[in-house]
Design a protein around this motif. Structure first.
Motif, PDB file in Angstrom:
ATOM      1  N   UNK A   4      74.104  26.532 -29.089  1.00  0.00           N
ATOM      2  CA  UNK A   4      75.522  26.642 -29.407  1.00  0.00           C
ATOM      3  C   UNK A   4      75.904  28.114 -29.282  1.00  0.00           C
ATOM      4  N   UNK A   5      76.894  28.424 -28.433  1.00  0.00           N
ATOM      5  CA  UNK A   5      77.255  29.840 -28.301  1.00  0.00           C
ATOM      6  C   UNK A   5      78.714  30.023 -27.936  1.00  0.00           C
ATOM      7  N   UNK A   6      79.207  31.214 -28.263  1.00  0.00           N
ATOM      8  CA  UNK A   6      80.530  31.665 -27.863  1.00  0.00           C
ATOM      9  C   UNK A   6      80.353  32.934 -27.036  1.00  0.00           C
ATOM     10  N   UNK A   7      81.026  33.004 -25.886  1.00  0.00           N
ATOM     11  CA  UNK A   7      81.020  34.203 -25.046  1.00  0.00           C
ATOM     12  C   UNK A   7      82.471  34.652 -24.875  1.00  0.00           C
ATOM     13  N   UNK A   8      82.722  35.927 -25.110  1.00  0.00           N
ATOM     14  CA  UNK A   8      84.071  36.490 -25.053  1.00  0.00           C
ATOM     15  C   UNK A   8      84.095  37.481 -23.898  1.00  0.00           C
ATOM     16  N   UNK A   9      84.656  37.055 -22.777  1.00  0.00           N
ATOM     17  CA  UNK A   9      84.623  37.863 -21.565  1.00  0.00           C
ATOM     18  C   UNK A   9      85.652  38.981 -21.568  1.00  0.00           C
ATOM     19  N   UNK A  10      85.294  40.077 -20.886  1.00  0.00           N
ATOM     20  CA  UNK A  10      86.174  41.236 -20.784  1.00  0.00           C
ATOM     21  C   UNK A  10      86.238  41.672 -19.326  1.00  0.00           C
ATOM     22  N   UNK A  11      87.404  42.058 -18.878  1.00  0.00           N
ATOM     23  CA  UNK A  11      87.501  42.581 -17.516  1.00  0.00           C
ATOM     24  C   UNK A  11      88.677  42.004 -16.734  1.00  0.00           C
ATOM     25  N   UNK A  12      89.454  41.145 -17.373  1.00  0.00           N
ATOM     26  CA  UNK A  12      90.634  40.625 -16.704  1.00  0.00           C
ATOM     27  C   UNK A  12      90.328  39.485 -15.757  1.00  0.00           C
ATOM     28  N   UNK A  13      91.367  39.063 -15.073  1.00  0.00           N
ATOM     29  CA  UNK A  13      91.281  37.882 -14.228  1.00  0.00           C
ATOM     30  C   UNK A  13      90.175  38.028 -13.181  1.00  0.00           C
ATOM     31  N   UNK A  14      89.464  36.960 -12.954  1.00  0.00           N
ATOM     32  CA  UNK A  14      88.353  36.908 -11.993  1.00  0.00           C
ATOM     33  C   UNK A  14      87.181  37.798 -12.421  1.00  0.00           C
ATOM     34  N   UNK A  15      87.148  38.201 -13.667  1.00  0.00           N
ATOM     35  CA  UNK A  15      86.021  39.016 -14.115  1.00  0.00           C
ATOM     36  C   UNK A  15      85.565  38.561 -15.496  1.00  0.00           C
ATOM     37  N   UNK A  16      86.421  38.749 -16.502  1.00  0.00           N
ATOM     38  CA  UNK A  16      86.042  38.380 -17.865  1.00  0.00           C
ATOM     39  C   UNK A  16      85.769  36.892 -18.006  1.00  0.00           C
ATOM     40  N   UNK A  17      86.639  36.092 -17.393  1.00  0.00           N
ATOM     41  CA  UNK A  17      86.443  34.640 -17.513  1.00  0.00           C
ATOM     42  C   UNK A  17      85.241  34.187 -16.705  1.00  0.00           C
TER      43      UNK A  17
ATOM     44  N   UNK B  94      97.986  36.218 -24.835  1.00  0.00           N
ATOM     45  CA  UNK B  94      97.300  36.294 -23.545  1.00  0.00           C
ATOM     46  C   UNK B  94      97.491  35.003 -22.752  1.00  0.00           C
ATOM     47  N   UNK B  95      97.691  35.170 -21.451  1.00  0.00           N
ATOM     48  CA  UNK B  95      97.925  33.992 -20.611  1.00  0.00           C
ATOM     49  C   UNK B  95      96.603  33.331 -20.219  1.00  0.00           C
ATOM     50  N   UNK B  96      95.529  34.129 -20.243  1.00  0.00           N
ATOM     51  CA  UNK B  96      94.233  33.650 -19.767  1.00  0.00           C
ATOM     52  C   UNK B  96      93.273  33.526 -20.946  1.00  0.00           C
TER      53      UNK B  96
ATOM     54  N   UNK C 207      82.540  36.084 -16.222  1.00  0.00           N
ATOM     55  CA  UNK C 207      81.375  36.550 -16.979  1.00  0.00           C
ATOM     56  C   UNK C 207      81.023  35.580 -18.103  1.00  0.00           C
ATOM     57  N   UNK C 208      82.012  35.168 -18.870  1.00  0.00           N
ATOM     58  CA  UNK C 208      81.709  34.278 -19.992  1.00  0.00           C
ATOM     59  C   UNK C 208      81.275  32.893 -19.491  1.00  0.00           C
ATOM     60  N   UNK C 209      81.853  32.471 -18.373  1.00  0.00           N
ATOM     61  CA  UNK C 209      81.477  31.150 -17.843  1.00  0.00           C
ATOM     62  C   UNK C 209      80.056  31.150 -17.279  1.00  0.00           C
ATOM     63  N   UNK C 210      79.671  32.273 -16.658  1.00  0.00           N
ATOM     64  CA  UNK C 210      78.304  32.388 -16.135  1.00  0.00           C
ATOM     65  C   UNK C 210      77.273  32.253 -17.248  1.00  0.00           C
ATOM     66  N   UNK C 211      77.568  32.856 -18.385  1.00  0.00           N
ATOM     67  CA  UNK C 211      76.653  32.775 -19.530  1.00  0.00           C
ATOM     68  C   UNK C 211      76.486  31.316 -19.961  1.00  0.00           C
ATOM     69  N   UNK C 212      77.615  30.615 -20.067  1.00  0.00           N
ATOM     70  CA  UNK C 212      77.547  29.205 -20.463  1.00  0.00           C
ATOM     71  C   UNK C 212      76.721  28.415 -19.441  1.00  0.00           C
TER      72      UNK C 212
END
Ligand code: MN
Length: 281
Positions: A29-42, A15-17, A44-49
């Motif tokens: 301490x947490x891990x979030x694994x975003x789903x939804x492709x560019x401008x969505x999954x990343x 994966x490139x992203x 989503x996971x960043x918002x959680x952090x």
């Protein structure tokens, strides 16, 4: 309770992203694994952090604090990704204090990122996946070996998404003096079996080295997905129990924690928002 920790994340070899995001800042301490492709999954996971970062720097948190972060993250997801189908897993631990004065790990999970604990040389999975394969395992329909090869092994049944209220599961486990906790995305567990994870997790006293080694090994084994790992150690429990962490007191801790050595499910005191089904299981 003081902690020391290390973290690593890698986009992998395919994966490139990198849609995984990690937060390693006591007491959370947490891990979030975003789903939804560019401008969505990343996103989503960043918002959680970002939302969980509000807890950073506190001594300890409550289940309500953590549940509020889930609620805020879900609202922001709906606002900022309106009309886009996106979501993220969230798995992690936060340092919590209990009425008995002891320090606990508050473990939380939505999706199929995981929280493990290393006890001696034994790897214990604390979180329970929200996945099709986990449901089949629970019903006894497939074996753990079959689960690893199952065509639907990547299909999750719960996520922090744009179209549902968050339904995280919570557990409280006593924080032992020699605890080492691993939080990871499915990109790690898809590539490495439990024995390999246990060996790497226990193989390096430095949590940063252990996290980096775990991620590098998973990438080397295929790296078909983004790979993330956080390793957290209890630096000392002296403050938690008001006693020095020496050999003589180890037994006292054990007896104190005798009835709480198994993970137990906790619910936030406040219910999830009305009108929505479910809540913490
Ligand atoms: Mn993944």
């Amino acid at each position: 309770m003081r902690t020391s920790w290390g973290s690593a994340t890698d986009s992998g070899r395919v994966r490139s992203l990198n849609e995984d995001a990690v937060l390693a800042y006591p007491p959370v301490f947490l891990v979030a694994d975003g789903m939804g492709g560019h401008k969505a999954g990343d996103v989503a996971s960043r918002l959680v952090v970002e939302e969980f970062t509000r807890l950073a720097g506190r001594d300890a948190v409550t289940a309500d604090d953590v549940h509020d972060c889930f609620g805020r993250a879900a609202r922001r997801l709906r606002e900022e990704l309106e009309g886009i189908t996106a979501g993220t897993t969230v798995a992690g631990v936060a340092v919590a204090r209990h009425d008995d004065g002891g320090s606990y790990w508050l473990v939380f999970n939505i999706g199929d990122s995981r929280v493990y604990r290393l006890v001696g040389e034994a790897l214990e999975q604390i979180s329970v996946d929200h996945s099709v394969v986990q449901e089949l395992l629970d019903r006894g329909a497939i074996s753990p070996d079959q689960a690893r090869q199952h065509p639907e092994r990547h299909v999750i049944t719960r996520a922090l998404g744009t179209d549902t209220e968050p339904e995280p599961d919570y557990w409280m486990i006593p924080a032992g003096a020699t605890d080492r906790v691993l939080i990871c995305s499915d990109g790690l567990t898809a590539e490495l079996d439990d024995a390999t994870i246990a060996a790497l997790l226990g193989g390096d006293p430095d949590p940063q080295e252990a996290a980096a080694h775990l991620v590098a090994t998973a990438v080397g084994a295929g790296g078909k997905d983004n790979v993330s790992a956080i390793v957290v150690d209890v630096a000392t429990t002296a403050r938690a129990f008001g006693t020095a962490p020496d050999e003589d007191t180890a037994e006292t801790w054990d007896s104190k924690l005798e009835d709480t050595t198994r993970p137990r499910t906790v619910r936030p005191q406040r219910p999830v928002e009305p009108g929505q089904p479910g809540g913490a299981r």
